[in-house]
Design a protein around this motif. Structure first.
Motif, PDB file in Angstrom:
ATOM      1  N   ALA A   3       0.838  -1.202   0.000  1.00 31.60           N
ATOM      2  CA  ALA A   3       0.000   0.000   0.000  1.00 31.60           C
ATOM      3  C   ALA A   3       0.873   1.253   0.000  1.00 31.60           C
ATOM      4  CB  ALA A   3      -0.935  -0.009   1.205  1.00 31.60           C
ATOM      5  N   ARG A   4       2.059   1.159   0.632  1.00 30.03           N
ATOM      6  CA  ARG A   4       2.950   2.316   0.666  1.00 30.03           C
ATOM      7  C   ARG A   4       3.431   2.673  -0.740  1.00 30.03           C
ATOM      8  NH1 ARG A   4       6.407   4.870   4.473  1.00 30.03           N
ATOM      9  NH2 ARG A   4       5.528   3.558   6.082  1.00 30.03           N
ATOM     10  N   GLN A   6       1.883   1.848  -3.516  1.00 29.70           N
ATOM     11  CA  GLN A   6       0.701   2.335  -4.246  1.00 29.70           C
ATOM     12  C   GLN A   6       0.459   3.811  -3.940  1.00 29.70           C
ATOM     13  OE1 GLN A   6      -2.218  -0.434  -2.860  1.00 29.70           O
ATOM     14  NE2 GLN A   6      -1.498  -2.083  -4.171  1.00 29.70           N
ATOM     15  N   THR A   7       0.661   4.183  -2.673  1.00 31.84           N
ATOM     16  CA  THR A   7       0.491   5.579  -2.284  1.00 31.84           C
ATOM     17  C   THR A   7       1.527   6.448  -2.984  1.00 31.84           C
ATOM     18  OG1 THR A   7      -0.291   4.824  -0.139  1.00 31.84           O
ATOM     19  CG2 THR A   7       0.344   7.144  -0.311  1.00 31.84           C
ATOM     20  N   ARG A   8       2.763   5.942  -3.071  1.00 36.76           N
ATOM     21  CA  ARG A   8       3.819   6.727  -3.726  1.00 36.76           C
ATOM     22  C   ARG A   8       3.551   6.888  -5.220  1.00 36.76           C
ATOM     23  NH1 ARG A   8       9.384   4.979  -0.543  1.00 36.76           N
ATOM     24  NH2 ARG A   8       8.769   5.981   1.399  1.00 36.76           N
ATOM     25  N   TRP A  10       0.619   7.098  -6.475  1.00 32.79           N
ATOM     26  CA  TRP A  10      -0.438   8.122  -6.527  1.00 32.79           C
ATOM     27  C   TRP A  10       0.173   9.517  -6.432  1.00 32.79           C
ATOM     28  CZ3 TRP A  10      -2.196  11.875  -3.134  1.00 32.79           C
ATOM     29  CH2 TRP A  10      -3.448  12.419  -3.414  1.00 32.79           C
ATOM     30  N   VAL A  11       1.115   9.685  -5.504  1.00 33.03           N
ATOM     31  CA  VAL A  11       1.778  10.981  -5.343  1.00 33.03           C
ATOM     32  C   VAL A  11       2.575  11.316  -6.609  1.00 33.03           C
ATOM     33  CG1 VAL A  11       3.510  12.268  -4.032  1.00 33.03           C
ATOM     34  CG2 VAL A  11       1.856  10.817  -2.836  1.00 33.03           C
ATOM     35  N   ARG A  74      -2.214   1.816 -15.486  1.00 40.42           N
ATOM     36  CA  ARG A  74      -2.312   0.778 -14.454  1.00 40.42           C
ATOM     37  C   ARG A  74      -3.718   0.771 -13.837  1.00 40.42           C
ATOM     38  NH1 ARG A  74      -1.701   1.098  -9.003  1.00 40.42           N
ATOM     39  NH2 ARG A  74      -1.240  -0.878  -7.976  1.00 40.42           N
ATOM     40  N   THR A  75      -4.241   1.965 -13.553  1.00 41.85           N
ATOM     41  CA  THR A  75      -5.581   2.053 -12.968  1.00 41.85           C
ATOM     42  C   THR A  75      -6.638   1.595 -13.972  1.00 41.85           C
ATOM     43  OG1 THR A  75      -4.835   3.912 -11.638  1.00 41.85           O
ATOM     44  CG2 THR A  75      -7.209   3.620 -11.843  1.00 41.85           C
ATOM     45  N   GLU A  79      -9.207  -1.451 -13.344  1.00 42.54           N
ATOM     46  CA  GLU A  79     -10.635  -1.191 -13.133  1.00 42.54           C
ATOM     47  C   GLU A  79     -11.498  -1.594 -14.325  1.00 42.54           C
ATOM     48  OE1 GLU A  79     -11.051   2.869 -11.860  1.00 42.54           O
ATOM     49  OE2 GLU A  79     -10.236   2.425  -9.871  1.00 42.54           O
ATOM     50  N   TRP A  80     -11.000  -1.427 -15.528  1.00 39.83           N
ATOM     51  CA  TRP A  80     -11.823  -1.705 -16.705  1.00 39.83           C
ATOM     52  C   TRP A  80     -11.547  -3.084 -17.279  1.00 39.83           C
ATOM     53  CZ3 TRP A  80     -12.888   3.097 -20.255  1.00 39.83           C
ATOM     54  CH2 TRP A  80     -13.372   4.144 -19.461  1.00 39.83           C
ATOM     55  N   ARG A  82      -9.783  -5.525 -15.471  1.00 37.77           N
ATOM     56  CA  ARG A  82      -9.495  -6.454 -14.356  1.00 37.77           C
ATOM     57  C   ARG A  82      -8.134  -7.111 -14.540  1.00 37.77           C
ATOM     58  NH1 ARG A  82     -13.906  -5.474 -11.243  1.00 37.77           N
ATOM     59  NH2 ARG A  82     -15.783  -5.281 -12.448  1.00 37.77           N
TER      60      ARG A  82
END
Lengths: 112, 238
Positions: A3-4, A6-8, A10-11, A74-75, A79-80, A82
């Motif tokens: 998750a860390r 993934q957060t990076r 995002w940033v 990646r998103t 999401e679209w 899978r």
């Protein structure tokens, strides 16, 4: 992927969005300005070749595009389509490398 | 008016039509109750308080998740047709009853419970109502867990692991509770692809929340707090 990390990512996507906002604006204004006297390869290359400042600008532009775009892909893949996990990450790293190589090749072609 | 009611279970179902008389100030819950009391006693649905306090009667009304007890038929009926279905993004138990387990399990995964730092021997904590943190907590605290936001969220539909607006809103109220001792673990629990960073700021939760809360605002707060935490050196050592 943690998750860390993934957060990076995002940033990183937000930070590169800020860079791209400036780069796209400069890029578009330059295009409009540069084609005033007609559009020819010789004129463009005459202006760009050996110009270190513009070369550096476009290297930054390409790197920001690669980071921003591939995190977005990646998103969309997850999401679209899978499509996620190690196979997706390997594919996205491949796309990032290909995109970066093509972009830097164009920078070399125009500025070197 | 024609009322189409979803009938079926976890394996699927279909809409069944009923003819229900219109009444002044009639709510959608009144309509569903009329169907069960007068037309088909086998219809299953869930409600308790009938006055917008308990959060148990949320259903999909003409395609939109709403509290049925606080939704007047006049406001939602289209061409004299009312369509009532169970909440989206959750499994169906039977007819209009959705299985809320996934929704509440995610509150637990988001560490939605208060972790006290004081004991009964300590004095009462003094929290100034006007302090910035308390105001942030107060802005999200009135959630009653009805699941309307969860059913309205496209990201939940796309990503089954996504914690959803209500769980993240709950986490944000606790992140802003100065008495709470689990801030770090909670920020880790709500970060990343299953957490706040998947929110696309579509704001369906905020538009449809019957309590007029803004989970979107809470999630934005979590994005900032988790992003700072992900780069902080002291938390790297954890």
């Amino acid at each position: 992927m943690s998750a860390r990390l993934q957060t990076r990512l995002w940033v990183a996507q937000r930070a590169t969005a800020v860079v791209l906002a400036v780069c796209v604006l400069v890029h578009l204004v330059t295009i409009v300005y540069a084609v005033r006297g007609g559009l020819s390869a010789a004129e463009i290359l005459g202006r760009t070749r050996g110009n270190v400042a513009w070369a550096a600008f476009y290297v930054v532009f390409v790197v920001a595009i690669v980071i921003h775009g591939v995190i977005g892909l990646r998103t969309i893949a997850a999401e679209w389509l899978r499509f996620h996990g190690p196979a997706a990450e390997a594919t996205l790293i491949g796309i990032a490398l290909a995109l970066g190589a093509m972009g830097l090749r164009a920078v070399v072609a125009v500025f070197a | 008016m024609e009322v189409k009611v979803w009938r079926g279970g976890a394996e699927g179902g279909r809409f069944q039509s009923f003819e229900v008389p219109r009444q002044p100030s009639q709510t959608v819950l009144d309509v569903v109750t009329y169907v069960q009391r007068h037309l088909d006693p086998t219809l299953s649905y869930r409600f308790a308080c009938r006055v917008g306090m308990c959060g148990s009667c949320a259903m999909t009304v003409n395609g939109t998740p709403r509290w049925t007890c606080r939704t007047h038929v006049d406001k939602v009926v289209a061409n004299d047709v009312l369509e009532v279905a169970p909440l989206a993004n959750l499994p169906v138990v039977k007819d209009l009853v959705a299985d809320m387990r996934a929704f509440f399990d995610k509150w637990a995964r988001a560490k939605g419970e208060f972790k006290p730092t004081a004991t009964k021997r300590d004095a009462f904590a003094i929290v100034k109502p006007g302090s910035a943190q308390r105001q942030e907590a107060d802005a999200g605290i009135e959630c009653i867990g009805c699941g309307v936001c969860y059913a309205a969220c496209d990201v939940v539909a796309w990503n089954r692991d996504y914690l959803g607006p209500a769980a993240l809103n709950r986490a944000w109220t606790l992140v802003n509770d100065v008495r709470d001792g689990a801030r770090r673990a909670r920020l880790e629990a709500v970060a990343g692809d299953a957490g706040c960073h998947s929110c696309h700021t579509l704001m369906s939760c905020t538009e449809l929340c019957p309590k007029a809360l803004s989970p979107t605002r809470s999630i934005a707060g979590l994005k900032r707090a988790t992003a700072l935490a992900a780069f902080s050196r002291s938390e790297e050592a954890q």
